[in-house]
Scaffold this motif. Structure first.
Motif, mmCIF file in Angstrom:
data_model
loop_
_atom_site.group_PDB
_atom_site.id
_atom_site.type_symbol
_atom_site.label_atom_id
_atom_site.label_comp_id
_atom_site.label_asym_id
_atom_site.label_seq_id
_atom_site.Cartn_x
_atom_site.Cartn_y
_atom_site.Cartn_z
ATOM 1 N N PRO A 91 0.834 -1.219 0.000
ATOM 2 C CA PRO A 91 0.000 0.000 0.000
ATOM 3 C C PRO A 91 0.862 1.260 0.000
ATOM 4 C CG PRO A 91 -0.650 -1.502 1.758
ATOM 5 C CD PRO A 91 0.625 -2.034 1.197
ATOM 6 N N TYR A 92 0.327 2.321 -0.591
ATOM 7 C CA TYR A 92 1.059 3.585 -0.638
ATOM 8 C C TYR A 92 1.062 4.300 0.701
ATOM 9 C CZ TYR A 92 1.719 3.603 -5.656
ATOM 10 O OH TYR A 92 2.132 3.314 -6.918
ATOM 11 N N SER A 93 0.061 4.019 1.535
ATOM 12 C CA SER A 93 0.029 4.711 2.830
ATOM 13 C C SER A 93 -0.613 3.778 3.834
ATOM 14 C CB SER A 93 -0.761 6.015 2.720
ATOM 15 O OG SER A 93 -2.147 5.737 2.751
ATOM 16 N N ILE A 94 -0.469 4.124 5.121
ATOM 17 C CA ILE A 94 -1.062 3.258 6.132
ATOM 18 C C ILE A 94 -2.536 3.588 6.336
ATOM 19 C CG2 ILE A 94 1.055 2.809 7.440
ATOM 20 C CD1 ILE A 94 -0.033 5.039 9.390
ATOM 21 N N ASP A 95 -2.990 4.697 5.756
ATOM 22 C CA ASP A 95 -4.383 5.098 6.005
ATOM 23 C C ASP A 95 -5.178 5.219 4.706
ATOM 24 O OD1 ASP A 95 -2.829 7.154 5.217
ATOM 25 O OD2 ASP A 95 -3.401 8.557 6.794
ATOM 26 N N ASP A 96 -4.874 4.291 3.784
ATOM 27 C CA ASP A 96 -5.720 4.127 2.593
ATOM 28 C C ASP A 96 -5.768 5.336 1.675
ATOM 29 O OD1 ASP A 96 -6.564 1.653 2.277
ATOM 30 O OD2 ASP A 96 -8.682 2.017 2.766
ATOM 31 N N LYS A 97 -4.694 6.090 1.640
ATOM 32 C CA LYS A 97 -4.683 7.227 0.712
ATOM 33 C C LYS A 97 -4.398 6.708 -0.702
ATOM 34 C CE LYS A 97 -3.576 11.103 3.621
ATOM 35 N NZ LYS A 97 -2.970 10.627 4.860
ATOM 36 N N ALA A 98 -4.914 7.439 -1.681
ATOM 37 C CA ALA A 98 -4.755 7.001 -3.078
ATOM 38 C C ALA A 98 -4.107 8.091 -3.915
ATOM 39 C CB ALA A 98 -6.126 6.662 -3.668
ATOM 40 N N ILE A 99 -3.486 7.639 -5.016
ATOM 41 C CA ILE A 99 -3.152 8.550 -6.102
ATOM 42 C C ILE A 99 -4.182 8.236 -7.195
ATOM 43 C CG2 ILE A 99 -0.715 8.789 -5.497
ATOM 44 C CD1 ILE A 99 -0.018 6.603 -7.461
ATOM 45 N N TYR A 100 -4.324 9.085 -8.199
ATOM 46 C CA TYR A 100 -5.442 8.931 -9.125
ATOM 47 C C TYR A 100 -4.950 8.900 -10.565
ATOM 48 C CZ TYR A 100 -8.414 9.679 -5.139
ATOM 49 O OH TYR A 100 -9.028 9.535 -3.924
ATOM 50 N N SER A 101 -5.298 7.806 -11.256
ATOM 51 C CA SER A 101 -4.890 7.638 -12.641
ATOM 52 C C SER A 101 -5.889 8.350 -13.559
ATOM 53 C CB SER A 101 -4.863 6.133 -12.939
ATOM 54 O OG SER A 101 -4.634 5.903 -14.301
ATOM 55 N N VAL A 102 -5.360 9.066 -14.549
ATOM 56 C CA VAL A 102 -6.239 9.797 -15.473
ATOM 57 C C VAL A 102 -5.619 9.762 -16.867
ATOM 58 C CG1 VAL A 102 -5.152 12.075 -15.031
ATOM 59 C CG2 VAL A 102 -7.529 11.975 -15.756
ATOM 60 N N SER A 103 -6.467 9.753 -17.878
ATOM 61 C CA SER A 103 -5.969 9.815 -19.254
ATOM 62 C C SER A 103 -5.494 11.242 -19.539
ATOM 63 C CB SER A 103 -7.104 9.420 -20.209
ATOM 64 O OG SER A 103 -6.999 10.158 -21.404
ATOM 65 N N ARG A 104 -4.282 11.334 -20.073
ATOM 66 C CA ARG A 104 -3.715 12.658 -20.356
ATOM 67 C C ARG A 104 -4.613 13.443 -21.329
ATOM 68 N NH1 ARG A 104 1.674 14.869 -21.300
ATOM 69 N NH2 ARG A 104 2.575 12.986 -20.464
ATOM 70 N N GLY A 105 -5.087 12.744 -22.382
ATOM 71 C CA GLY A 105 -5.912 13.413 -23.389
ATOM 72 C C GLY A 105 -7.217 13.916 -22.786
ATOM 73 N N GLU A 106 -7.839 13.034 -21.984
ATOM 74 C CA GLU A 106 -9.121 13.385 -21.360
ATOM 75 C C GLU A 106 -8.950 14.583 -20.416
ATOM 76 O OE1 GLU A 106 -11.791 11.865 -22.202
ATOM 77 O OE2 GLU A 106 -13.171 12.715 -20.721
ATOM 78 N N LEU A 107 -7.860 14.569 -19.659
ATOM 79 C CA LEU A 107 -7.613 15.668 -18.710
ATOM 80 C C LEU A 107 -7.352 16.972 -19.462
ATOM 81 C CD1 LEU A 107 -7.176 16.717 -15.848
ATOM 82 C CD2 LEU A 107 -4.820 15.881 -15.946
ATOM 83 N N ASN A 108 -6.575 16.899 -20.532
ATOM 84 C CA ASN A 108 -6.272 18.106 -21.302
ATOM 85 C C ASN A 108 -7.571 18.691 -21.880
ATOM 86 O OD1 ASN A 108 -3.801 18.913 -23.911
ATOM 87 N ND2 ASN A 108 -4.832 20.194 -22.461
ATOM 88 N N ARG A 109 -8.414 17.805 -22.427
ATOM 89 C CA ARG A 109 -9.682 18.283 -23.011
ATOM 90 C C ARG A 109 -10.547 18.940 -21.936
ATOM 91 N NH1 ARG A 109 -8.757 13.632 -26.296
ATOM 92 N NH2 ARG A 109 -9.747 12.215 -24.846
#
Ligand code: FAD
Length: 449
Positions: A91-109
């Motif tokens: 796990p990335y953290s002990i308290d269930d924190k997340a990073i968030y995956s996003v499509s570059r094209g979708e985010l740019n639009r």
């Protein structure tokens, strides 16, 4: 209110336009490519990125958190895949924190559409910046049919990426610059979903196939597929293959069968994709200063192109935008020279720090995540953080789950390294890592350092 030219309508330029448009400035964004909302400028490639804490802080400040969150997939852990297909979840953290995956094209639009909602923002596509007069904030833009237009503004902000035309112009003056290609290049491999659209891997993990000198990673897309990225030296060494020795079809098939047998099961056309997809390089750019008088500033990759191993390039660029907007709020826009000086002083050391941190994380992803000592260290640090959250925040959490300045995180991470080296050297640490004594030793070292 100022008349501002933004050169480059990528991720950072479009977010900056939102910030500046909402503050009442007249903003013109000039992007060399066609509008990605009407043309597939990403040519069907499903490149994705992770948004992390400081990216969200900036998006929230711009009023875009909800809009962007709806197009992301949360990622809570790394999952490593060894050559035998065995997986380990970390796990990335002990308290269930997340990073968030996003499509570059979708985010740019999405960001471009949000910028355009402001009546003060105008987007101009198919406009390549070919010259900048730094003294008068005047840019020359060329269209694909050859037509050229000169545009004068009060301020030019170069958000035109790692090979910035605005920065190139600044290099004629008193300006420090370095560009470093790392030995590793990368290639993208699409990992499709099952026929019914369900993902073939756990979408809430970032998948890593660490092979010491090279690695592959996979990040979930919203459609159930994953974008895989193979990072490998351009030139083979005695220790490792390189893109130059994995070229012919037979070599490619052998390479994947030996190194990533479980990935071959997931991606039946993995060799075809490898042979078809372009090989891209990775560059680190440092420069100083990021500003010219009261007329020009660099932001995002134009100021600090870094390697992608912390997934922070865009997040750092978003943080640049937030800090720039906060300085405008604090100082007003009368003395733009002072705003730019303060922006440079605030961000340049952090740009350098995240460049160093990103290189350091490459080593971690490539070989350490598969190393039992590294896993033990993560466990000890997790326990320290759980029991003494006010005293111990692991480096990864400082970078990905906090707004702590990168330069402070780097310094603190180096201090943690020195302490953990001594803790891991304690006799019988594998058996005693959860003991009070180990905890007391770590805290005493922390006090003394
Ligand atoms: C493989 C890989 C994975 C990555 N993963 C992550 C991640 O997970 N998280 C993260 O935070 N970052 C990640 N990054 C880094 C991230 O992609 C960059 O930091 C981010 O795209 C920088 O945004 P930018 O707007 O500054 O530059 P860019 O995205 O490069 O945008 C620059 C824009 O300027 C335009 N332009 C260029 N020249 C001109 C010109 N002369 N005139 C007009 N327009 C021009 C370009 O067309 C482009 O639209 C990754 C990078 C790579 C290579």
């Amino acid at each position: 209110m100022k008349n501002i030219t933004i050169v480059g309508g990528g991720l950072v330029g479009s977010l900056l336009a939102v910030f500046l448009g909402r503050r009442g400035h007249t903003v013109n964004v000039f992007e060399r490519r066609p509008d990605p909302r009407t043309t597939d400028v990403y040519a069907g490639r499903s490149i994705n990125l992770v948004v992390s804490h400081r990216g969200w802080t900036a998006l929230r400040a711009a009023g875009l958190e909800e809009s962007v969150r709806s197009i992301t997939v949360p990622v809570y852990a790394r999952m490593t895949h060894d050559r035998d297909g065995r997986t380990t979840r970390l796990p990335y953290s002990i308290d269930d924190k997340a990073i968030y995956s996003v499509s570059r094209g979708e985010l740019n639009r999405r960001l471009l559409s949000e910028a355009e909602r402001s009546p003060n923002v105008t987007l101009h596509f198919d406009r390549r910046c070919v010259d900048v007069d730094l003294g008068t904030a005047t840019c020359l833009f060329r269209e694909s049919d050859g037509a050229a237009h000169s545009v004068k503004a009060d301020l030019v902000i170069g958000s035109d990426g790692a090979f910035s035309a605005v920065r190139a112009k600044m290099m004629y003056g008193r300006f420090n610059y370095s560009q470093e290609y790392i030995e590793h290049d990368y290639k993208e491999i699409a990992i499709p979903a099952h026929a019914d659209g369900t993902p073939k891997l756990d979408p809430q993990c970032l998948h890593i196939w660490p092979r010491r000198w090279f690695m592959m990673m996979g990040l979930a897309n919203q459609d159930g597929g994953f974008t895989g990225t193979l990072f490998m030296p351009n030139t083979a060494t005695p220790q490792a293959p390189g893109f130059d020795t994995v070229r012919e079809e037979a070599q490619v098939r052998k390479f994947f069968a030996e190194q990533f047998p479980d990935a071959v099961q997931l991606v039946p056309d993995i060799a075809e994709q490898y042979l078809r997809n372009p090989q891209s390089s990775l560059v680190i750019v440092r420069c100083d200063p990021w500003v010219h008088a009261d007329k020009v500033a660099l932001i995002g990759d134009a100021a600090h192109a870094i390697v992608p191993f912390y997934g922070e390039g865009m997040n750092a660029g978003f943080e640049d935008c937030r800090v720039f907007a906060e300085l405008l709020d604090e100082l007003g826009d009368e003395d733009m020279g002072e705003v730019l000086r303060r922006y440079n002083a605030a961000r340049k050391p952090n740009g350098d720090a995240i460049a160093d941190l990103s290189l350091r994380n490459f080593v971690e992803m490539r070989d350490l995540v598969a190393d039992p000592r590294f896993i033990l260290r993560k466990k000890i640090e997790g326990r320290l953080q759980a029991r003494h959250p006010d005293q111990w925040l692991p480096l990864y959490s400082q970078v990905k789950f906090s707004d702590i300045a990168y330069k402070d995180a780097l310094r603190e991470g180096q201090r943690h390294d020195r302490i953990m080296e001594q803790v891991l050297a304690l006799p019988d640490i594998e058996a005693r890592w959860e003991s009070e004594e180990v905890e007391r030793t770590a805290l005493a070292l922390l006090d003394r350092s």
